[in-house]
Scaffold this motif. Sequence first.
Motif, short mmCIF file in Angstrom:
data_model
loop_
_atom_site.label_atom_id
_atom_site.label_comp_id
_atom_site.label_asym_id
_atom_site.label_seq_id
_atom_site.Cartn_x
_atom_site.Cartn_y
_atom_site.Cartn_z
N PHE A 195 0.81 -1.22 0.00
CA PHE A 195 0.00 0.00 0.00
C PHE A 195 0.84 1.27 0.00
O PHE A 195 0.43 2.31 0.51
CB PHE A 195 -1.00 0.01 1.16
CG PHE A 195 -2.04 -1.06 1.04
CD1 PHE A 195 -2.89 -1.11 -0.05
CD2 PHE A 195 -2.18 -2.03 2.02
CE1 PHE A 195 -3.84 -2.11 -0.17
CE2 PHE A 195 -3.13 -3.03 1.91
CZ PHE A 195 -3.97 -3.06 0.81
N ASN A 196 2.04 1.20 -0.59
CA ASN A 196 2.87 2.40 -0.73
C ASN A 196 3.41 2.54 -2.16
O ASN A 196 4.45 3.13 -2.39
CB ASN A 196 4.02 2.39 0.29
CG ASN A 196 4.88 1.15 0.21
OD1 ASN A 196 4.68 0.27 -0.62
ND2 ASN A 196 5.86 1.07 1.10
N GLY A 245 -11.01 4.29 -3.68
CA GLY A 245 -10.44 5.54 -4.16
C GLY A 245 -8.93 5.61 -4.14
O GLY A 245 -8.34 6.52 -4.68
N LYS A 246 -8.28 4.62 -3.51
CA LYS A 246 -6.81 4.61 -3.44
C LYS A 246 -6.23 3.91 -4.67
O LYS A 246 -6.90 3.12 -5.32
CB LYS A 246 -6.32 3.92 -2.17
CG LYS A 246 -6.69 4.68 -0.90
CD LYS A 246 -6.14 3.99 0.32
CE LYS A 246 -6.54 4.77 1.57
NZ LYS A 246 -6.08 4.11 2.78
N GLY A 248 -12.19 0.72 -6.60
CA GLY A 248 -13.52 1.29 -6.70
C GLY A 248 -14.23 1.14 -5.37
O GLY A 248 -13.62 0.86 -4.34
N ASP A 249 -15.54 1.29 -5.41
CA ASP A 249 -16.33 1.13 -4.19
C ASP A 249 -16.18 -0.26 -3.60
O ASP A 249 -16.33 -0.46 -2.41
CB ASP A 249 -17.81 1.41 -4.48
CG ASP A 249 -18.06 2.87 -4.82
OD1 ASP A 249 -17.25 3.72 -4.39
OD2 ASP A 249 -19.04 3.15 -5.52
N TRP A 250 -15.86 -1.24 -4.45
CA TRP A 250 -15.66 -2.62 -3.99
C TRP A 250 -14.38 -2.77 -3.16
O TRP A 250 -14.15 -3.80 -2.56
CB TRP A 250 -15.62 -3.58 -5.18
CG TRP A 250 -14.65 -3.13 -6.24
CD1 TRP A 250 -14.92 -2.32 -7.31
CD2 TRP A 250 -13.26 -3.42 -6.32
NE1 TRP A 250 -13.79 -2.09 -8.05
CE2 TRP A 250 -12.75 -2.75 -7.46
CE3 TRP A 250 -12.38 -4.16 -5.56
CZ2 TRP A 250 -11.40 -2.81 -7.83
CZ3 TRP A 250 -11.05 -4.22 -5.94
CH2 TRP A 250 -10.58 -3.56 -7.07
N GLY A 251 -13.56 -1.72 -3.13
CA GLY A 251 -12.27 -1.78 -2.45
C GLY A 251 -12.34 -1.67 -0.95
O GLY A 251 -11.32 -1.70 -0.28
N ASN A 279 -0.66 -2.18 -5.68
CA ASN A 279 -0.77 -1.65 -4.32
C ASN A 279 -1.69 -2.59 -3.53
O ASN A 279 -2.89 -2.36 -3.46
CB ASN A 279 -1.39 -0.25 -4.41
CG ASN A 279 -0.81 0.71 -3.42
OD1 ASN A 279 0.25 0.48 -2.86
ND2 ASN A 279 -1.49 1.81 -3.21
N ALA A 280 -1.14 -3.66 -2.93
CA ALA A 280 -2.01 -4.72 -2.46
C ALA A 280 -1.79 -5.20 -1.03
O ALA A 280 -2.47 -6.11 -0.60
CB ALA A 280 -1.89 -5.92 -3.41
#
Length: 160
Positions: free
Chosen positions: A12-13, A45-46, A37-40, A63-64
């Motif tokens: 996530f960086n 939004g990231k 998306g919204d499913w995230g 980014n996982a």
Amino acid sequence: MQKITPCLWFNFNADEAMEYYQSIFPDFKVTHKSYYGDWGGPHAGKLLTAEFELFGMKMIALNAGPQFPFTEAISLTINCKGQEEVDYYWNKLTAGGGQESMCGWLKDKFGLSWQVAPEELTKLMAGPDKEKQMKAAQAMMKQKKIIIREIEDAVNGVTA
């Protein structure tokens, strides 16, 4: 068209990594970004992926999360021309939390392994003279960052 595209899994960086690599590599460019998306869930939004090019090679940053950290099992090699270029990449990639290893290997602050390899070393180790190849390899094995002059001196029997 490039048939195979390496994908680098970041914790996530990835957006920070893209900025970092862009500050080091003059030809680095991000060509596409996609977002959760919204499913995230908490990541909505990231940044999800960033497609980028490094010296003309297409790559993907994913980014996982922390599930699969980088290891030395895969590395990126920078073929350098001369000590100045070796020093530049070595110093930039070890700065801010990077780690030196041996024989021209290092990890950057994200844990990605790099080999900073001068063309001069490749030529010394691939030449026709087996004894010089051995001397070059032995000198390299004692170094972290590759110092071309020290390896050339070892090959040529020059002592300090």
